[in-house]
Design an enzyme around this catalytic site. Structure first.
Site: not given
Ligand code: NOJ
Ligand code: CA
Length: 558
Positions: A98, A202, A260, A332-333
């Site tokens: 990440d 990210d 993302e 995970h969000d």
């Protein structure tokens, strides 16, 4: 479109704190991941994305990085990482890390040095800006609530602020400074040279700032405007940084990268994920964008099946012929996809298979989020104290401040909260679900006694084995070409049905999923071969019969 090494791959997201604990401290770790590699191989995974494992104070669960080139001790050591990487490769899989570079942690040496000396090189790595009219430089609201500005630690009496689009402890990095960008490229290349296959990047749409910090018209009664609206305004300029990042790091390594970022418009899609795009692919976050257009959980609305379908189909149609998207139903969000996108009567194993059928045959690189492959639903939280996420706490407090009852404020956090998907992976029916021999750092899912890997591994009818079958179908020699490169074409039936075609050179594959309670009888244009089905769907001649949650995949040879 050029063919790339990563086309046709299946990716899997590990949320490391909650995947597998090896030493009984209740927190997942690298040795735990190592022990489960054969499981991922058995499922059919090719690329493993590990959410942040860098040194961090974990204010935002690792998305606040204090040292980009070391592993946080709760997860293990760099030697453990090297062993994990070697073992993963030995099994024919790859790891992507990440890359969190819109911001770091306030515990990072850069920020500490910057605050200690406002004339230091490091001070130039952040946005240190003078206040305006006795207050913050602008009126943007951070992603986790409150102003994006705070006084610089140690300089509280001065009219000087630092910028943080996320939590206070996540100061934004100043990408307009070439020296900062050099630091980032050096670090990215260091990881790629180590042998990882690439990165998930990210919040990358946040890196371009308007250095005049003009603010925006308020979008809520707090007088602030969500920072995401500024990101949208700056979107067209992002390429300036992203092309440099690509050329200096990803491209020379032929890395696989997934960004993302919001869905770009058709006009700029080629620049983002075309043959020479900034990234290999982008997550399809179109569903989330619709939901998050509202300023807070209080106004969030769940999507109908039709809205869910329209979002996915819109992305698929846009990417046809240009590049690959990265379809997801959860991460995970987000809450669990089966709880969020399926109607209430399909918040179960049937719904998990139905949504898997839709997701896994789309055009792109599907990402499975840990636990999705066994049909994990949302976790039931009985009090706000069971939520670990700072975002949920902020939303809870905001609702309470506006007069909502405890129960109602908790209900919106339970419905929309990020912790729904962050609870420990369920491996077996033992006391702590086989996740740990100690006390899990987070609440266990309520159904762990029955909903777990062990219960499904050898059951031919399980959600797990259905995912395996979908993956095997995608990878089968006969259907690989169609399911990898075949164009996407929507098929219209009714609002409760999600149906589409993949158009290959020598075959067309039809996918039909019925989410209504009422059965669907559907006549296909020709007689096809039933490749896979779920929830007792059947096919006789040209007639498909799909009950509630029924899904069918048919091939029509040309
Ligand atoms: C997106 C990540 O997925 C999320 O978990 C995090 O809170 C923000 N970016 C900030 O890094
Ligand atoms: Ca541990």
């Amino acid at each position: 479109m050029q063919k790339k090494w990563w086309h046709g791959k299946i990716a899997y997201q590990i949320y490391p704190k909650s995947f597998m604990d090896s030493n009984g401290d209740g927190i997942g770790d690298l040795k735990g991941i190592m022990s489960r590699l054969p499981y991922l191989k058995h499922l059919g995974v090719d690329i493993i994305w590990i959410s942040p494992i860098y040194v961090s104070p974990f204010v935002d669960q690792g998305y606040d990085v204090a040292d980009y080139q070391n592993i946080d001790p709760i997860f293990g050591s760099m030697a453990d990482f090297d062993e994990l990487l070697a073992k993963t490769k030995a099994l024919g899989m790859d790891i992507i890390m990440d890359l969190v570079v819109n911001h770091c942690s306030s515990e990072h040496q850069w920020f500490k040095k910057a605050c200690a000396d406002l004339n230091s090189k490091e001070a130039g790595y952040f946005y240190f800006v003078k206040g305006r009219n006795g207050g913050a430089p602008d009126n943007l609201r951070s992603y986790f609530g409150g102003s994006v500005w705070d006084k610089i630690p140690g300089h509280e009496n001065e009219d000087l602020y630092y910028l943080h689009y996320f939590a206070k402890q996540q100061p934004d990095l100043n990408w307009s400074n070439p020296a900062l960008r050099e630091e980032i490229y050096k670090m990215v290349n260091w990881w790629l040279d180590k042998g990882i296959a690439g990165f998930r990047i990210d919040a990358i749409h946040s890196v371009m700032k308007d250095l005049s910090f003009p603010g925006l018209p308020a979008d809520d009664i707090d007088g602030l405007c969500h920072a995401s609206k500024m990101n949208a305004k700056m979107f067209s300029k992002l390429g300036i940084y992203l092309s440099e990042l690509r050329d200096r790091t990803f491209k020379p390594h032929d890395a696989f990268t997934v960004g993302e970022a919001f869905s770009p418009s058709k006009e700029v899609l080629e620049a983002f994920i075309g043959d020479d795009g900034y990234f290999s692919t982008l997550f399809d976050l179109s569903c989330r964008e619709v939901i998050e257009a509202a300023p807070s959980y209080m106004e969030y609305k769940k999507l109908t099946v039709k809205q869910f379908r329209d979002c996915i189909f819109g992305t698929q149609q846009m990417y046809n012929g240009i590049g690959m998207s990265a379809p997801i139903i959860e991460n995970h969000d987000e809450p669990r996809g089966v709880s969020y996108f399926m109607p209430p009567y399909l918040n179960n194993a049937e719904g998990a298979k139905a949504i898997a059928t839709v997701l896994m045959l789309l055009r792109g690189i599907p990402f499975i989020y840990q636990g999705q492959e066994i049909g994990m639903t949302n976790t039931r939280f009985d009090s706000i104290d069971e939520h670990e996420d700072l975002f949920a706490h902020d939303e809870y407090n905001k609702a309470k401040a506006r007069g909502w009852s405890d129960a109602d404020a908790l209900a919106i956090c339970n419905e929309h909260g990020r912790d729904n998907a962050r609870t420990p992976m369920l491996w077996d029916d033992s006391e702590n679900a086989g996740f740990t021999t100690g006390k899990p750092w987070m609440k266990l899912h309520q159904d762990h006694k029955t909903l777990n890997v062990k219960a499904q591994y050898h059951d031919e009818n399980s959600v797990f084995n259905y995912y395996r079958a979908l993956i095997a179908l995608r990878k089968s020699k006969e259907h690989f070409d169609c399911l990898t490169w075949g164009a996407f074409e929507p098929v219209s039936v009714n609002d409760a049905v999600i149906a589409y075609k993949r158009l290959g050179e020598s075959e067309t594959i039809l996918v039909v999923v019925n989410t209504a309670k009422e059965p669907l009888v559907y006549e296909t244009e020709a007689e096809g071969t039933l490749l896979l089905s779920c929830n007792e769907a059947s096919c006789t001649g040209r007639t498909l019969t799909l009950g509630c949650g029924g899904g069918a995949v048919l091939s029509f040879k040309k």
